[in-house]
Design a protein around this motif. Structure first.
Motif, mmCIF file in Angstrom:
data_model
loop_
_atom_site.group_PDB
_atom_site.id
_atom_site.type_symbol
_atom_site.label_atom_id
_atom_site.label_comp_id
_atom_site.label_asym_id
_atom_site.label_seq_id
_atom_site.Cartn_x
_atom_site.Cartn_y
_atom_site.Cartn_z
ATOM 1 N N GLU A 430 -66.516 5.079 -21.911
ATOM 2 C CA GLU A 430 -65.659 4.019 -21.374
ATOM 3 C C GLU A 430 -64.264 4.180 -21.950
ATOM 4 N N SER A 431 -63.313 4.495 -21.104
ATOM 5 C CA SER A 431 -61.957 4.713 -21.627
ATOM 6 C C SER A 431 -60.913 4.444 -20.550
ATOM 7 N N THR A 432 -61.220 3.521 -19.636
ATOM 8 C CA THR A 432 -60.218 3.278 -18.587
ATOM 9 C C THR A 432 -59.746 1.833 -18.515
ATOM 10 N N ALA A 433 -60.387 0.910 -19.224
ATOM 11 C CA ALA A 433 -59.967 -0.490 -19.104
ATOM 12 C C ALA A 433 -59.082 -0.867 -20.298
ATOM 13 N N ILE A 434 -58.354 -1.948 -20.135
ATOM 14 C CA ILE A 434 -57.365 -2.367 -21.139
ATOM 15 C C ILE A 434 -57.971 -2.548 -22.540
ATOM 16 N N PRO A 435 -59.143 -3.185 -22.677
ATOM 17 C CA PRO A 435 -59.657 -3.344 -24.047
ATOM 18 C C PRO A 435 -59.786 -2.006 -24.794
ATOM 19 N N GLU A 436 -60.102 -0.939 -24.091
ATOM 20 C CA GLU A 436 -60.154 0.372 -24.752
ATOM 21 C C GLU A 436 -58.752 0.956 -24.898
ATOM 22 N N ILE A 437 -57.965 0.844 -23.843
ATOM 23 C CA ILE A 437 -56.645 1.497 -23.832
ATOM 24 C C ILE A 437 -55.724 0.906 -24.906
ATOM 25 N N ARG A 438 -55.753 -0.409 -25.080
ATOM 26 C CA ARG A 438 -54.818 -1.006 -26.055
ATOM 27 C C ARG A 438 -55.152 -0.533 -27.476
ATOM 28 N N ALA A 439 -56.446 -0.354 -27.764
ATOM 29 C CA ALA A 439 -56.831 0.135 -29.094
ATOM 30 C C ALA A 439 -56.359 1.582 -29.260
ATOM 31 N N GLN A 440 -56.554 2.382 -28.207
ATOM 32 C CA GLN A 440 -56.135 3.785 -28.286
ATOM 33 C C GLN A 440 -54.614 3.901 -28.425
ATOM 34 N N ALA A 441 -53.874 3.046 -27.725
ATOM 35 C CA ALA A 441 -52.398 3.102 -27.803
ATOM 36 C C ALA A 441 -51.951 2.868 -29.245
ATOM 37 N N GLY A 442 -52.592 1.916 -29.919
ATOM 38 C CA GLY A 442 -52.247 1.637 -31.317
ATOM 39 C C GLY A 442 -52.594 2.822 -32.211
ATOM 40 N N GLU A 443 -53.732 3.443 -31.944
ATOM 41 C CA GLU A 443 -54.151 4.584 -32.781
ATOM 42 C C GLU A 443 -53.225 5.786 -32.600
#
Ligand SMILES: Cc1cc2nc3c(=O)[nH]c(=O)nc-3n(C[C@H](O)[C@H](O)[C@H](O)COP(=O)(O)OP(=O)(O)OC[C@H]3O[C@@H](n4cnc5c(N)ncnc54)[C@H](O)[C@@H]3O)c2cc1C
Length: 453
Positions: A430-443
């Motif tokens: 799972e890597s396409t919805a905002i809850p995942e994307i916002r965490a990845q953007a910070g990382e």
């Protein structure tokens, strides 16, 4: 002497690119670091991408507002933004129009830019067509022929247009074939008084069918399995603890454990969705713990069922869809295209079960191309061809480290190249919805500013 700013190129200004740029600016401002962020995309406004560029009010978020904050550490940010804009109208449980979310992301980026201190944001209205190493950094070539050098590059490319290889050549070449329903203007000019055939029965199909279905025109939707996304619950659900499952038990064991968990959640909370939602924090670890063979098996045997339960339709959208089905404006079920022959006034379609239809147009709603090796994108081809990136086990994206830094093919030291979002699907599931994307953007932003490039 002033320090030269570190140059970061963010390729793609959809939600992933906008959130990464905002994170870079916020973190650089906090650390007092001079930074030069180039956000490159032809899109007219940042933060929209395919999902949030829509202006249709009935195109709703498929995630409740309370889970759509741009920042994992400020979970109510979007709900507060909605309240400032229209007090008392929306709650955290609401599925609000997607266009509002696009406007929110645009403001999140503008606010980060306004408070960026010594950091700067530059929008570059172009497309990146090629990339190579240049010393310690990278050199990008743009569609207009310009060169842009950067110390670090983030690929926020999103998903790619649907695969059309399944469509017979004469259909593909016909003006009665819509290859990508999200392409600008794709749904304009369809024959008004003829039925339509949609291939694919996921969330894209629901959105498209609801735009097109009306009295006097029937929209047929078919897919191999005929499964349609389940609706979200009408009200907020209680959280549940994720189950402890050892993926080393293999796929059959994981299936059994997850089914038992979802059944237990249904018994305790009265709703199976509680069990599915509780899996979010453990999904990536479970996925990564499966053997490559089990991951491939999951794709063929379980993926559809997973998707329709995990990626649900907003309640109002699901109600509108069910009403259109009940009216007979939409039909939906299993079916596979056997042949499609464009004629002077329509397309004669034959399905594998023997059914014959005559429709005004055929629309490809099968979803984005899932195999990165088959994407007809020059930048992706160059990166794979030069070995700057390599496909993950399933070919769904690029192999990366845990923070999204792209691994080169030959085991050589990585280039200063990161990615997030859809290009990490293969390794995270799972890597396409905002809850995942916002965490990845910070990382990604944190890793770049830590000087890893
Ligand atoms: C219809 C739809 C509805 C959705 N609804 C939700 C929802 O309600 N909630 C949720 O959490 N998720 C939702 N999603 C998932 C969605 O994918 C993410 O929320 C998010 O929009 C993904 O953003 P992205 O930036 O990764 O990709 P995209 O939005 O696809 O943006 C990628 C951008 O990169 C640009 N680009 C690509 N290649 C290049 C290049 N070489 N050079 C320059 N620019 C380039 C493109 O022009 C594009 O603007 C939805 C998706 C769709 C399609």
């Amino acid at each position: 002497m002033t320090e030269n700013p570190r140059r970061v190129a963010v390729v793609g200004a959809g939600a992933s690119g906008a959130l990464t740029a905002a994170q870079l600016l916020r973190r650089a401002a906090l650390a007092g670091v001079p930074l030069d962020v180039r956000l490159i995309d032809r899109a007219p406004a940042p933060g929209r991408g395919a999902a949030y560029a829509t202006t249709a009010d009935h195109h709703l978020l498929n995630v409740p507002a309370g889970r759509m904050s741009a920042f994992a550490d400020a979970p109510d940010d979007f709900v507060h933004w909605l309240a400032r804009r229209a007090p008392g109208v929306h709650t955290a449980a609401d599925h609000v129009p997607r266009r509002l979310y696009g406007a929110y992301l645009g403001e999140v980026l503008a606010a980060a830019e306004a408070r960026a201190g010594a950091a700067r944001l530059h929008r570059v209205d172009d497309r990146v067509v090629s990339a190579r190493r240049a010393g310690e950094g990278m050199s990008l070539r743009l569609g207009t022929g310009r060169r842009l050098d950067a110390d670090a590059v983030v690929l926020a490319l999103g998903t790619f247009p649907p695969d059309n290889a399944w469509a017979p050549g004469r259909l593909r070449r016909s003006p009665r074939f819509v290859a990508d329903p999200w392409a600008p203007g794709a749904l304009r000019g369809l024959p008004e008084h003829q039925d339509l055939l949609l291939l694919g029965t996921g969330l894209t199909m629901i959105d498209v069918a609801l735009v097109l279905a009306r009295p006097g025109r029937r929209v047929h939707a078919v897919s191999r399995h005929g499964l349609v996304p389940r609706p979200h619950a009408a009200t907020a659900l209680p959280p549940a603890r994720p189950p402890q499952v050892d993926p080393a038990a293999g796929l059959p064991g994981v299936r059994r454990a997850l089914l038992a968990h979802v059944s237990a959640c249904r018994r305790t909370h009265g709703d199976w969705r509680v069990g599915i939602d509780s899996l979010r924090p453990v999904t990536a670890a479970l996925w990564q713990g499966l053997s490559p063979a089990d991951r491939i098996r999951f794709q063929t045997e379980d993926r559809r069922l997973w998707d329709v339960h995990r990626h649900r339709a907003a309640p109002a959208t699901a109600r509108a869809f069910a009403a259109a089905v009940a009216e007979g404006w939409i039909t939906v079920g299993p079916g596979e295209l056997a042949d499609a022959a464009p004629t002077g006034d329509g397309v004669r379609v034959r399905l594998r079960d023997g059914r014959a239809l005559t429709v005004g147009a055929v629309l490809n709603c099968t979803g984005p191309q899932a195999d990165v090796r088959r994407v007809p994108d020059p930048l992706v081809a160059v990166l794979l061809g030069a070995g700057l990136a390599e496909p993950d086990d399933l070919g769904q994206g690029f192999r990366t480290d845990a923070l999204g830094r792209v691994r080169p093919a030959d085991g050589s030291p990585p280039a200063p190249l990161w990615t997030l979002g859809a290009l990490r699907r293969g390794s995270l599931l799972e890597s396409t919805a905002i809850p995942e994307i916002r965490a990845q953007a910070g990382e990604v932003a944190g890793d770049i500013l830590a000087g890893a490039g």
